[in-house]
Motif scaffolding. Structure first.
Motif, PDB file in Angstrom:
ATOM      1  N   GLU A 172     -56.609 -21.793  19.432  1.00  0.00           N
ATOM      2  CA  GLU A 172     -57.078 -20.874  18.930  1.00  0.00           C
ATOM      3  C   GLU A 172     -56.810 -19.394  19.418  1.00  0.00           C
ATOM      4  O   GLU A 172     -56.665 -18.502  18.702  1.00  0.00           O
ATOM      5  CB  GLU A 172     -58.468 -21.054  18.379  1.00  0.00           C
ATOM      6  N   LYS A 173     -57.047 -19.474  20.781  1.00  0.00           N
ATOM      7  CA  LYS A 173     -57.003 -18.217  21.462  1.00  0.00           C
ATOM      8  C   LYS A 173     -55.554 -17.651  21.586  1.00  0.00           C
ATOM      9  O   LYS A 173     -55.226 -16.718  21.790  1.00  0.00           O
ATOM     10  CB  LYS A 173     -57.573 -18.377  22.845  1.00  0.00           C
ATOM     11  N   HIS A 197     -54.667 -30.747  31.115  1.00  0.00           N
ATOM     12  CA  HIS A 197     -54.719 -30.778  29.563  1.00  0.00           C
ATOM     13  C   HIS A 197     -53.303 -30.693  29.234  1.00  0.00           C
ATOM     14  O   HIS A 197     -52.560 -29.649  29.659  1.00  0.00           O
ATOM     15  CB  HIS A 197     -55.788 -29.587  29.090  1.00  0.00           C
ATOM     16  N   LEU A 198     -53.224 -31.341  28.143  1.00  0.00           N
ATOM     17  CA  LEU A 198     -51.855 -31.271  27.607  1.00  0.00           C
ATOM     18  C   LEU A 198     -51.320 -29.752  26.951  1.00  0.00           C
ATOM     19  O   LEU A 198     -50.348 -29.274  26.799  1.00  0.00           O
ATOM     20  CB  LEU A 198     -51.662 -32.232  26.242  1.00  0.00           C
ATOM     21  N   ALA A 199     -52.388 -29.240  26.330  1.00  0.00           N
ATOM     22  CA  ALA A 199     -52.215 -28.159  25.554  1.00  0.00           C
ATOM     23  C   ALA A 199     -53.201 -27.079  25.859  1.00  0.00           C
ATOM     24  O   ALA A 199     -53.735 -26.407  24.757  1.00  0.00           O
ATOM     25  CB  ALA A 199     -52.032 -28.549  24.047  1.00  0.00           C
ATOM     26  N   HIS A 217     -46.490 -21.446  28.626  1.00  0.00           N
ATOM     27  CA  HIS A 217     -46.477 -21.148  27.219  1.00  0.00           C
ATOM     28  C   HIS A 217     -47.297 -21.941  26.416  1.00  0.00           C
ATOM     29  O   HIS A 217     -46.723 -23.131  26.329  1.00  0.00           O
ATOM     30  CB  HIS A 217     -44.936 -20.913  26.814  1.00  0.00           C
ATOM     31  N   CYS A 218     -48.300 -21.603  25.764  1.00  0.00           N
ATOM     32  CA  CYS A 218     -49.314 -22.549  25.319  1.00  0.00           C
ATOM     33  C   CYS A 218     -49.021 -23.258  23.924  1.00  0.00           C
ATOM     34  O   CYS A 218     -48.342 -22.587  23.140  1.00  0.00           O
ATOM     35  CB  CYS A 218     -50.794 -21.829  25.038  1.00  0.00           C
ATOM     36  N   GLN A 219     -48.846 -24.536  23.994  1.00  0.00           N
ATOM     37  CA  GLN A 219     -48.471 -25.153  22.881  1.00  0.00           C
ATOM     38  C   GLN A 219     -47.235 -24.861  22.404  1.00  0.00           C
ATOM     39  O   GLN A 219     -47.011 -24.705  20.995  1.00  0.00           O
ATOM     40  CB  GLN A 219     -49.790 -25.163  21.822  1.00  0.00           C
ATOM     41  N   LEU A 220     -46.213 -24.725  23.174  1.00  0.00           N
ATOM     42  CA  LEU A 220     -44.923 -24.214  22.644  1.00  0.00           C
ATOM     43  C   LEU A 220     -43.978 -25.085  21.742  1.00  0.00           C
ATOM     44  O   LEU A 220     -43.426 -24.760  20.948  1.00  0.00           O
ATOM     45  CB  LEU A 220     -44.080 -23.934  23.843  1.00  0.00           C
TER      46      LEU A 220
END
Ligand code: 1PW
Ligand code: ADP
Ligand code: CA
Length: 502
Positions: free
Chosen positions: A319-320, A374-376, A475-478
């Motif tokens: 969300e962030k 963490h994965l994501a 890169h978060c959750q790319l």
């Protein structure tokens, strides 16, 4: 279907098929040919995901009997209609098979274990058996991808890395993003990637599904699971070197992968041989690491919060870090200040510098290189292993075989970071400090006092980056995988599955 109830969750139904009256011949994979051809029948079978011990999934089947064949037909059509509405379920996949990885059984694994399940689920698969290293990555720059629902990798981490890099590079190119610009906000590929484990370590598959099993992974693909995954970009001097999704290792793990690459004929055991050899050599690398800690994350590599299905830490990070539309004119948010809340730096003599963007769990180390990663969450766990006597380094390594705290050593520092840079200290070679040329098998005189080699290489998901100085950014959750994270084996997860991939 859970073992103590008769409720079947539609999201875990593989297929619905008519069943002939009298058991026909079953083909070699246990499927009756008649089942696959629609006929007026009074019975139909519902094939579903049966959850076994240790997060292993197997296709289960329950048969229903109707007095009236039209009712039977009605049931099949309605259920099939309902399955067709599950928008996350793939219909068309592009499958790359690496015949060369692991024990070189990629083709058999796909043909015998995966293809029959895709057929049963009415998935159309275009299969390409690669002919050389880099073949999949090159094809991904030119193939038509619009009609696909996903890409499947049959191989290990190195093969997955090829497909990951091919897909991300293609996506940036089509979006007009300069992949060589470190600060660029990357565009997320819309295609999910599925991994059928057929390699040597298979860390990505293990860390996202919880087991290395081709049938289990195939079932996660069929029901359309969706798990976002962090990806790190590795640059140097305004040039993209590679994208990384799991493990980055300089020093010990870099030397292991460089040495083992020469021994691929040994299969997976090549890592044990090279690991032992490099442990005995225990080379020390001098350099400076600068890193930007993930301050506001509320989690740490030392905490007991494990990343499991529906993980709250990853959900909040998602969300962030919602993707902002790419605006070439907008200057990126760069944090360059050193000091509290900004960049920190550590200079030293290291045995290894590792970065775990997820737990890097695998058969060798079931809890992972960094169990609380963490994965994501948009972070990577930076693990600095300073020079130390062999017996203490061995103690640290052996802890990977157990659940015990592998970081509880004075020579180890661990930070959860968003970015980091490494610059090696180039050791001027004196005449008595010549580099040992292992490939040529030539042992020259070595300066035993310092036993310091010029440079190592980076182990990037099992591929070699032969450039010691790197700039790494998470890169978060790319990207998204056909997975759901590590399923809680006891209670159900607190979030509905698939909530990430709305
Ligand atoms: C003496 C006892 C030693 C116990 C050592 C336990 C530590 C094992 C850590 C393994 C590394 C996990 C990170 C995974 C990396 C993979 O991407 C890479 C490549 O995987 P692939 O072979 O392409 O599937 N494998 C390796 C060994 O570098
Ligand atoms: N057809 C092929 N021939 C030779 N190498 C290949 C082929 N297809 C892929 N590769 C390369 O094989 C390497 C190892 O693949 P991977 O599936 O990770 O096996 P392993 O887990 O044993 O390392 C990767 O670098 C990949 O680029
Ligand atoms: Ca992460």
């Amino acid at each position: 279907m859970s073992s103590d109830s008769n409720v079947l969750d539609l999201s875990e139904v593989i297929a619905v098929t008519p069943v002939e009256k009298h058991g026909g011949q079953r083909n070699k994979d246990g499927f009756s040919d008649i089942e696959l051809t629609p006929i007026s029948c009074s019975r139909f079978a519902v094939h579903y995901v049966e959850k076994k011990r240790g997060r292993v999934w197997r296709p289960g089947r329950v048969t229903f009997k109707c007095q009236d064949p039209t009712v039977c037909r009605e049931w099949i059509d309605r259920l099939q209609e309902r399955l067709n509405q599950e928008y996350l379920r793939p219909r068309r996949l592009l499958v790359f098979v690496n015949p060369f990885g692991g024990k070189k059984r990629g083709v058999q694994i796909y043909q015998q274990k995966v293809a029959p399940l895709f057929d049963l689920a009415r998935i159309k698969a275009d299969v390409i058996v690669t002919e050389r290293a880099g073949h999949a990555q090159d094809l991904l720059q030119e193939l038509e991808l619009n009609k696909l629902d996903g890409i499947v990798c049959v191989g290990g981490d190195g093969m997955f890395s090829e497909i990951l890099n091919g897909l991300i590079v293609r996506t940036q190119q089509e979006a007009g993003v300069d992949k060589d610009w470190l600060a660029a906000e990357l565009v997320r590929p819309h295609l999910r990637i599925g991994i059928i484990p057929a390699g040597s370590t298979d860390a990505v598959s293990y860390a996202t599904v919880g087991v290395n099993d081709p049938v289990t992974s195939a079932l996660h693909i069929i029901i359309g699971d969706c798990q976002p995954l962090d990806v790190s970009s590795v640059h140097y001097r305004s040039q993209l070197l590679r994208y990384n999704v799991s493990f980055l290792g300089y020093g010990f793990y870099g030397d292991v992968v460089r040495d083992s690459d020469l021994r691929r004929w040994m299969g997976p055991t090549r890592y044990d041989y090279s690991g032992f050899k490099k442990f005995c050599r225990r080379k020390i690398y001098e350099g400076e690491v600068a890193f930007l800690p993930c301050a506001d994350q509320g989690s740490s590599p030392y905490d007991q919060i494990r990343c499991t299905e529906g993980c709250l830490v990853c959900k909040q990070a998602g969300e962030k870090n919602k993707p902002t539309p790419f605006n070439p004119s907008e200057e990126p948010r760069a944090v360059e200040t050193f000091g509290p809340g900004g960049w920190q730096r550590v200079r030293g003599r290291f045995i290894a510098i590792n970065a775990a963007t997820n737990s890097c769990a695998c058969k060798k180390t079931p809890k992972g290189v960094s169990p609380a990663a963490h994965l994501a969450d948009g972070c990577t766990d930076l693990i600095l292993i300073h020079a130390t006597p062999r017996y203490r380094f061995l103690g640290h390594l052996l802890k990977h075989l157990t659940d015990s705290d592998r970081f509880n050593h004075s020579f180890i520092e661990v930070y959860r970071v968003r970015e980091f840079k490494f610059r090696p200290v180039i050791i001027e070679e004196t005449e008595d400090e010549q580099v040992e040329d292992e490939e040529a098998g030539v042992l020259s005189r070595r300066n035993r006092r310092r036993n310091t080699r010029r440079n190592s290489v980076w182990n990037c998901d099992g591929e070699i980056i032969d450039q010691p100085a790197v700039d790494v950014k998470v890169h978060c959750q790319l990207i998204k995988l056909f997975a759901r994270g590590i399923e809680e084996t006891k209670q159900s997860s607190c979030w509905p599955v698939g909530c990430f991939c709305a």
